[in-house]
Design a protein around this motif. Structure first.
Motif, PDB file in Angstrom:
ATOM      1  N   TYR A  13      43.428  38.309  32.868  1.00 53.53           N
ATOM      2  CA  TYR A  13      42.507  37.712  32.922  1.00 53.53           C
ATOM      3  C   TYR A  13      41.941  37.522  34.325  1.00 53.53           C
ATOM      4  O   TYR A  13      40.842  37.013  33.262  1.00 53.53           O
ATOM      5  CB  TYR A  13      42.913  36.157  32.302  1.00 53.53           C
ATOM      6  N   GLU A  14      41.683  36.771  35.254  1.00 52.02           N
ATOM      7  CA  GLU A  14      41.399  36.758  35.780  1.00 52.02           C
ATOM      8  C   GLU A  14      40.617  37.845  36.251  1.00 52.02           C
ATOM      9  O   GLU A  14      39.422  37.309  37.054  1.00 52.02           O
ATOM     10  CB  GLU A  14      42.132  36.163  37.068  1.00 52.02           C
ATOM     11  N   THR A  15      40.793  39.541  36.593  1.00 50.69           N
ATOM     12  CA  THR A  15      39.820  39.947  36.826  1.00 50.69           C
ATOM     13  C   THR A  15      39.253  40.997  35.828  1.00 50.69           C
ATOM     14  O   THR A  15      38.335  41.635  36.000  1.00 50.69           O
ATOM     15  CB  THR A  15      41.346  41.412  37.635  1.00 50.69           C
ATOM     16  N   LYS A  16      39.456  40.706  34.342  1.00 50.15           N
ATOM     17  CA  LYS A  16      38.926  41.314  33.244  1.00 50.15           C
ATOM     18  C   LYS A  16      39.142  42.817  33.665  1.00 50.15           C
ATOM     19  O   LYS A  16      38.570  43.527  33.077  1.00 50.15           O
ATOM     20  CB  LYS A  16      37.750  40.648  33.256  1.00 50.15           C
ATOM     21  N   ASN A  17      39.609  42.798  34.165  1.00 50.71           N
ATOM     22  CA  ASN A  17      39.792  44.577  34.545  1.00 50.71           C
ATOM     23  C   ASN A  17      41.619  44.477  34.751  1.00 50.71           C
ATOM     24  O   ASN A  17      42.140  44.752  35.909  1.00 50.71           O
ATOM     25  CB  ASN A  17      39.359  45.247  35.941  1.00 50.71           C
ATOM     26  N   MET A  18      41.835  46.006  34.152  1.00 53.93           N
ATOM     27  CA  MET A  18      43.150  46.281  34.507  1.00 53.93           C
ATOM     28  C   MET A  18      43.648  47.329  35.967  1.00 53.93           C
ATOM     29  O   MET A  18      44.964  47.010  36.347  1.00 53.93           O
ATOM     30  CB  MET A  18      43.535  47.595  32.761  1.00 53.93           C
ATOM     31  N   HIS A  19      42.962  48.350  36.022  1.00 52.04           N
ATOM     32  CA  HIS A  19      42.964  48.925  37.364  1.00 52.04           C
ATOM     33  C   HIS A  19      42.916  48.106  38.706  1.00 52.04           C
ATOM     34  O   HIS A  19      43.687  48.193  38.964  1.00 52.04           O
ATOM     35  CB  HIS A  19      41.730  49.978  37.409  1.00 52.04           C
ATOM     36  N   LYS A  20      41.659  46.790  38.532  1.00 56.13           N
ATOM     37  CA  LYS A  20      42.049  46.107  39.607  1.00 56.13           C
ATOM     38  C   LYS A  20      43.105  45.206  39.777  1.00 56.13           C
ATOM     39  O   LYS A  20      44.082  45.054  40.694  1.00 56.13           O
ATOM     40  CB  LYS A  20      40.533  45.415  40.010  1.00 56.13           C
ATOM     41  N   ALA A  21      43.662  44.605  38.324  1.00 56.96           N
ATOM     42  CA  ALA A  21      44.556  43.749  38.720  1.00 56.96           C
ATOM     43  C   ALA A  21      45.957  44.520  38.775  1.00 56.96           C
ATOM     44  O   ALA A  21      46.332  44.041  39.546  1.00 56.96           O
ATOM     45  CB  ALA A  21      44.544  43.219  36.623  1.00 56.96           C
ATOM     46  N   ALA A  22      46.171  46.011  38.352  1.00 54.27           N
ATOM     47  CA  ALA A  22      47.479  46.693  38.888  1.00 54.27           C
ATOM     48  C   ALA A  22      47.500  46.946  40.137  1.00 54.27           C
ATOM     49  O   ALA A  22      48.455  46.681  40.954  1.00 54.27           O
ATOM     50  CB  ALA A  22      47.413  47.975  37.601  1.00 54.27           C
ATOM     51  N   GLU A  23      45.887  47.113  40.620  1.00 54.56           N
ATOM     52  CA  GLU A  23      45.699  47.490  42.712  1.00 54.56           C
ATOM     53  C   GLU A  23      46.675  46.397  43.110  1.00 54.56           C
ATOM     54  O   GLU A  23      47.395  45.870  44.695  1.00 54.56           O
ATOM     55  CB  GLU A  23      44.852  47.451  42.237  1.00 54.56           C
ATOM     56  N   THR A  53      33.703  48.904  28.667  1.00 55.72           N
ATOM     57  CA  THR A  53      33.230  47.625  29.651  1.00 55.72           C
ATOM     58  C   THR A  53      34.726  46.913  30.581  1.00 55.72           C
ATOM     59  O   THR A  53      34.379  45.721  31.676  1.00 55.72           O
ATOM     60  CB  THR A  53      32.176  46.568  29.278  1.00 55.72           C
ATOM     61  N   GLY A  54      35.639  47.122  30.014  1.00 58.17           N
ATOM     62  CA  GLY A  54      36.642  45.699  30.629  1.00 58.17           C
ATOM     63  C   GLY A  54      37.444  45.606  29.814  1.00 58.17           C
ATOM     64  O   GLY A  54      38.056  45.857  28.696  1.00 58.17           O
ATOM     65  N   THR A  55      38.178  44.541  29.901  1.00 57.56           N
ATOM     66  CA  THR A  55      39.128  43.993  29.492  1.00 57.56           C
ATOM     67  C   THR A  55      39.388  42.626  29.051  1.00 57.56           C
ATOM     68  O   THR A  55      38.930  41.063  30.169  1.00 57.56           O
ATOM     69  CB  THR A  55      40.879  43.938  30.467  1.00 57.56           C
ATOM     70  N   ILE A  56      38.476  41.984  27.721  1.00 61.59           N
ATOM     71  CA  ILE A  56      37.959  40.982  27.351  1.00 61.59           C
ATOM     72  C   ILE A  56      39.083  39.923  26.959  1.00 61.59           C
ATOM     73  O   ILE A  56      40.230  40.582  25.587  1.00 61.59           O
ATOM     74  CB  ILE A  56      37.136  40.878  26.313  1.00 61.59           C
ATOM     75  N   PRO A  57      39.024  38.826  27.235  1.00 60.90           N
ATOM     76  CA  PRO A  57      40.451  37.888  26.385  1.00 60.90           C
ATOM     77  C   PRO A  57      39.775  37.778  25.251  1.00 60.90           C
ATOM     78  O   PRO A  57      38.195  37.238  24.369  1.00 60.90           O
ATOM     79  CB  PRO A  57      40.368  36.405  27.262  1.00 60.90           C
ATOM     80  N   THR A  58      40.849  37.948  24.555  1.00 60.75           N
ATOM     81  CA  THR A  58      40.808  37.150  22.634  1.00 60.75           C
ATOM     82  C   THR A  58      40.445  35.718  22.721  1.00 60.75           C
ATOM     83  O   THR A  58      41.177  34.756  23.898  1.00 60.75           O
ATOM     84  CB  THR A  58      41.418  37.557  21.723  1.00 60.75           C
ATOM     85  N   GLU A  59      40.330  35.041  22.030  1.00 58.77           N
ATOM     86  CA  GLU A  59      40.034  33.580  21.441  1.00 58.77           C
ATOM     87  C   GLU A  59      41.780  32.675  21.230  1.00 58.77           C
ATOM     88  O   GLU A  59      41.762  31.738  22.523  1.00 58.77           O
ATOM     89  CB  GLU A  59      40.058  33.466  20.298  1.00 58.77           C
ATOM     90  N   ALA A  60      42.498  33.511  21.498  1.00 58.71           N
ATOM     91  CA  ALA A  60      43.971  33.534  21.397  1.00 58.71           C
ATOM     92  C   ALA A  60      44.114  33.548  23.563  1.00 58.71           C
ATOM     93  O   ALA A  60      44.857  32.726  23.678  1.00 58.71           O
ATOM     94  CB  ALA A  60      45.125  33.931  21.061  1.00 58.71           C
ATOM     95  N   GLY A  61      43.641  35.194  23.912  1.00 64.30           N
ATOM     96  CA  GLY A  61      43.994  34.899  25.567  1.00 64.30           C
ATOM     97  C   GLY A  61      43.116  33.889  25.990  1.00 64.30           C
ATOM     98  O   GLY A  61      43.641  33.227  26.910  1.00 64.30           O
ATOM     99  N   GLU A  62      42.359  33.240  25.776  1.00 58.67           N
ATOM    100  CA  GLU A  62      41.129  31.900  26.372  1.00 58.67           C
ATOM    101  C   GLU A  62      42.145  30.866  26.461  1.00 58.67           C
ATOM    102  O   GLU A  62      42.274  30.047  26.845  1.00 58.67           O
ATOM    103  CB  GLU A  62      39.973  31.644  26.026  1.00 58.67           C
TER     104      GLU A  62
END
Length: 286
Positions: A13-23, A53-62
């Motif tokens: 959620y905080e990185t909004k990026n799968m690659h960066k979060a995994a790293e 563009t990345g990984t975007i939280p849904t309303e449920a995710g927010e």
């Protein structure tokens, strides 16, 4: 739903990026994706939308992040407090910026003498490294320079001193920025805040300057001063140990200050044993 899934969700959620979060989590993207899908399956709702563009939280995710982040911190605090009640030891990690322990180590030493049930791990890092540890939930607070332009953090001041210049030149004691024109500059320390401030002022004043290097190695600073015609910019706190060997110049700009303090993430807040530590540090340094 387990703690690992929650931790992975918060990082994504905080990185909004799968690659960066995994790293940053030191896992594979496949492992992270599998964990998030399992969490979504458990909750029976989609938490993220994925596109180019990345990984975007849904309303449920927010909503899930807004409720889960403070709850997870409360659970971590409850765990620590339960250890205390049960006679166990509590571990606290505090990253600190270069040089800050010269001023604060006696305060931490006194704190530990009064709290023998606490294992305190002090870890040296850059200002950026301190921020990263807070963002990664590796620490709840850090000792670093004032990051006043960063609205994500709360800053509690503990100590301040002027930024000064060391050189081999015995000329005027007070410099303005034009005295650095066409000079080779060495920036000592790792204070992102005052380094950026200096660069902004030099550009604003149209000063032609050259930064030879940034370094936290004071032995190297001494070598450079003895062998090269350079001007070292650093906090007065560090310069005092060298002022008997070299010439120290102050600046006319009163705003050019080194401000050291406690930082923590605004959205998370501080409570329990961390609040007690902050209060102790603040009262001991005033």
């Amino acid at each position: 739903m387990d703690d690992k899934q929650i931790r992975y969700f918060i990082k994504l959620y905080e990185t909004k990026n799968m690659h960066k979060a995994a790293e940053e989590l030191y896992i594979s993207q496949q492992g992270l994706s599998k964990s998030i899908l399992a969490l979504e399956k458990d909750l029976r709702v989609q938490l993220f939308m994925r596109d180019v563009t990345g990984t975007i939280p849904t309303e449920a995710g927010e909503y899930f992040y807004k409720k889960m982040q403070p709850l997870r911190n409360q659970i971590m605090q409850i765990r620590k407090n339960t250890r205390i009640v049960g006679g166990g030891r509590v571990q606290i990690r505090v990253p600190y910026t270069f040089g800050s322990m010269e001023y604060l180590y006696p305060v931490f030493e006194s704190y530990l003498q009064q709290h023998p049930d606490i294992d305190l791990h002090l870890a040296q890092a850059s200002d950026a490294g301190c921020q990263q540890e807070l963002m990664n939930n590796q620490a709840a607070l850090a000792i670093a320079c004032n990051l006043s332009k960063d609205s994500d953090f709360v800053f509690i001041p503990l100590y301040s001193c002027p930024i000064v210049c060391l050189s081999n030149t015995k000329d005027k004691k007070v410099y303005d920025y034009h005295d650095l024109n066409n000079k080779q500059i060495v920036i000592a320390g790792d204070a992102y805040a005052y380094t950026n401030y200096l660069r902004e002022q030099l550009i604003h004043e149209k000063i032609d300057y050259h930064v030879l290097m940034n370094t936290t190695d004071m032995r190297l600073v001494k070598q450079l001063l003895s062998k090269q015609d350079c001007y070292v910019i650093l906090p007065e706190l560090y310069a005092k140990e060298l002022e008997n060997e070299y010439h120290m110049h102050t600046f006319t700009d009163d705003h050019f200050q080194y401000e050291l303090g406690i930082i923590y993430r605004k959205e998370i807040g501080i409570s329990g044993i961390y609040k007690e530590l902050i209060d102790y540090l603040f009262l001991s340094t005033q």
